[in-house]
Design a protein around this motif. Structure first.
Motif, mmCIF file in Angstrom:
data_model
loop_
_atom_site.group_PDB
_atom_site.id
_atom_site.type_symbol
_atom_site.label_atom_id
_atom_site.label_comp_id
_atom_site.label_asym_id
_atom_site.label_seq_id
_atom_site.Cartn_x
_atom_site.Cartn_y
_atom_site.Cartn_z
ATOM 1 N N THR A 72 0.844 -1.197 0.000
ATOM 2 C CA THR A 72 0.000 0.000 0.000
ATOM 3 C C THR A 72 0.877 1.244 0.000
ATOM 4 O OG1 THR A 72 -0.164 0.008 2.421
ATOM 5 C CG2 THR A 72 -1.898 -1.146 1.204
ATOM 6 N N ARG A 73 0.422 2.251 -0.711
ATOM 7 C CA ARG A 73 1.188 3.485 -0.864
ATOM 8 C C ARG A 73 1.254 4.255 0.449
ATOM 9 N NH1 ARG A 73 2.438 6.587 -5.494
ATOM 10 N NH2 ARG A 73 0.989 5.357 -6.790
ATOM 11 N N ARG A 74 2.422 4.797 0.748
ATOM 12 C CA ARG A 74 2.656 5.630 1.917
ATOM 13 C C ARG A 74 2.676 7.106 1.510
ATOM 14 N NH1 ARG A 74 6.010 3.411 6.118
ATOM 15 N NH2 ARG A 74 7.219 5.357 6.026
ATOM 16 N N PRO A 75 2.423 8.017 2.450
ATOM 17 C CA PRO A 75 2.486 9.451 2.120
ATOM 18 C C PRO A 75 3.856 9.912 1.650
ATOM 19 C CG PRO A 75 1.318 9.096 4.188
ATOM 20 C CD PRO A 75 1.919 7.783 3.814
ATOM 21 N N ASP A 76 4.940 9.210 2.070
ATOM 22 C CA ASP A 76 6.295 9.637 1.698
ATOM 23 C C ASP A 76 6.735 9.111 0.340
ATOM 24 O OD1 ASP A 76 6.729 6.956 2.203
ATOM 25 O OD2 ASP A 76 8.087 7.261 3.910
ATOM 26 N N GLY A 77 5.849 8.415 -0.402
ATOM 27 C CA GLY A 77 6.190 7.916 -1.724
ATOM 28 C C GLY A 77 6.666 6.484 -1.729
ATOM 29 N N VAL A 205 7.732 -3.361 -4.976
ATOM 30 C CA VAL A 205 7.143 -2.340 -5.830
ATOM 31 C C VAL A 205 8.265 -1.677 -6.628
ATOM 32 C CG1 VAL A 205 5.761 -0.235 -5.914
ATOM 33 C CG2 VAL A 205 5.294 -1.952 -4.160
ATOM 34 N N CYS A 206 8.108 -1.612 -7.936
ATOM 35 C CA CYS A 206 9.154 -1.101 -8.820
ATOM 36 C C CYS A 206 9.324 0.412 -8.684
ATOM 37 C CB CYS A 206 8.813 -1.421 -10.270
ATOM 38 S SG CYS A 206 8.747 -3.175 -10.637
ATOM 39 N N GLY A 207 10.589 0.847 -8.721
ATOM 40 C CA GLY A 207 10.897 2.264 -8.622
ATOM 41 C C GLY A 207 10.918 2.991 -9.944
ATOM 42 N N GLY A 208 10.924 2.273 -11.076
ATOM 43 C CA GLY A 208 10.861 2.922 -12.375
ATOM 44 C C GLY A 208 12.127 2.844 -13.204
ATOM 45 N N ARG A 209 13.218 2.339 -12.643
ATOM 46 C CA ARG A 209 14.477 2.272 -13.399
ATOM 47 C C ARG A 209 14.416 1.193 -14.483
ATOM 48 N NH1 ARG A 209 19.141 0.729 -9.696
ATOM 49 N NH2 ARG A 209 18.229 2.498 -8.549
#
Length: 258
Positions: A72-77, A205-209
């Motif tokens: 689940t997504r956190r407020p800090d990203g 969860v993937c960071g996008g790299r």
């Protein structure tokens, strides 16, 4: 890149007559599993940005103990994520050369989800039973980091939300992965005869790299492991010696990254 075909030269999965089930996963068991901590992450966690993960490991049982691994997504990203490992548990179970792991999983649907079943010990000994990324919807990643082999296995049965049966034979001379009852990859590299390692089951969860991160509106994701067991065939030491010779195992095709 290997794609399954009806006339594939790969061998059928070997039967293990007389094998004993030496491990049957009870994800709720605190004797079997430690939640939210792994030495595969720097300092044991909770984060691992160097591996392009947005994970923030949590011990909350809702994230892993039912066999449904959540994020689940956190407020800090970052993302609160579920991870279980046998490392540090009271039972301390390890997979060994000659063992056969069987698991049934339901793949996630959300872009950015990164489920895996894998092994780890002392900074390595990693063999990936599977990894999956929904942006490559029909592809499973099967990797032996111990001796440097991998396959990107495509099949129409692999898709977001699908149930998949996995089987991995940790042979001394060849690790053999089967998907839905069909051999997907036999690496002819194996584990070596003295290999042993702890189990890890998790949702990253993937960071996008390397793969896209979750869409902005995505707040949660999950995948399910409905069963996981390890068999240790009777006379597995002799089988390991046969595997070390490589006899009876087909040579895999060369694989290229995707």
């Amino acid at each position: 890149m290997h794609e399954s075909t009806p006339d594939s030269p790969l061998p059928a999965p070997r039967a293990a007559p007389g094998s004993d089930v030496v491990f049957r996963a009870d994800f709720a068991s605190e004797r079997q599993w430690v939640a939210g901590h792994s030495w595969a992450y720097p300092n044991g966690g909770p984060v691992n940005p160097g591996d392009d993960k947005l994970d923030y490991l949590v011990t909350d049982p809702a994230y892993s103990r039912s066999g449904v691994f959540r994020a689940t997504r956190r407020p800090d990203g970052k993302w609160n994520t579920g991870l279980l490992t046998t490392e540090g548990s009271r039972d301390g179970f390890m997979v060994r050369t000659g063992d056969v792991l069987e698991a049934r999983v339901r793949l996630p649907v959300e872009t950015g989800a990164w489920p895996a079943i894998w092994t780890w010990r002392d900074g390595g000994q990693e063999i990936d039973v599977f990894e999956y990324h929904p942006d490559n919807p029909d592809l499973l990643e099967l990797t032996n980091h111990v001796r440097g082999s991998n396959s990107y296995f495509r099949d129409r049965a692999i898709r977001p939300g699908a149930w998949v049966d996995l089987r991995t034979e940790f042979g001394a001379g060849s690790v053999v992965w089967s998907v839905n009852g069909t051999v997907a990859f036999a690496d002819r590299r194996g584990t070596g005869r003295g290999w042993h390692a702890y189990l890890i089951v998790n949702l990253s969860v993937c960071g996008g790299r390397y793969h896209p991160p979750p869409a902005r509106g995505t707040t949660g994701m999950s995948y399910t492991v409905s069963s996981l067991l390890v068999r240790r065939p009777t006379g597995w030491g002799a089988a390991a010696e046969r595997d070390e010779s490589g006899e009876g195992v087909a040579t895999p095709e060369e694989e290229q990254p995707v």
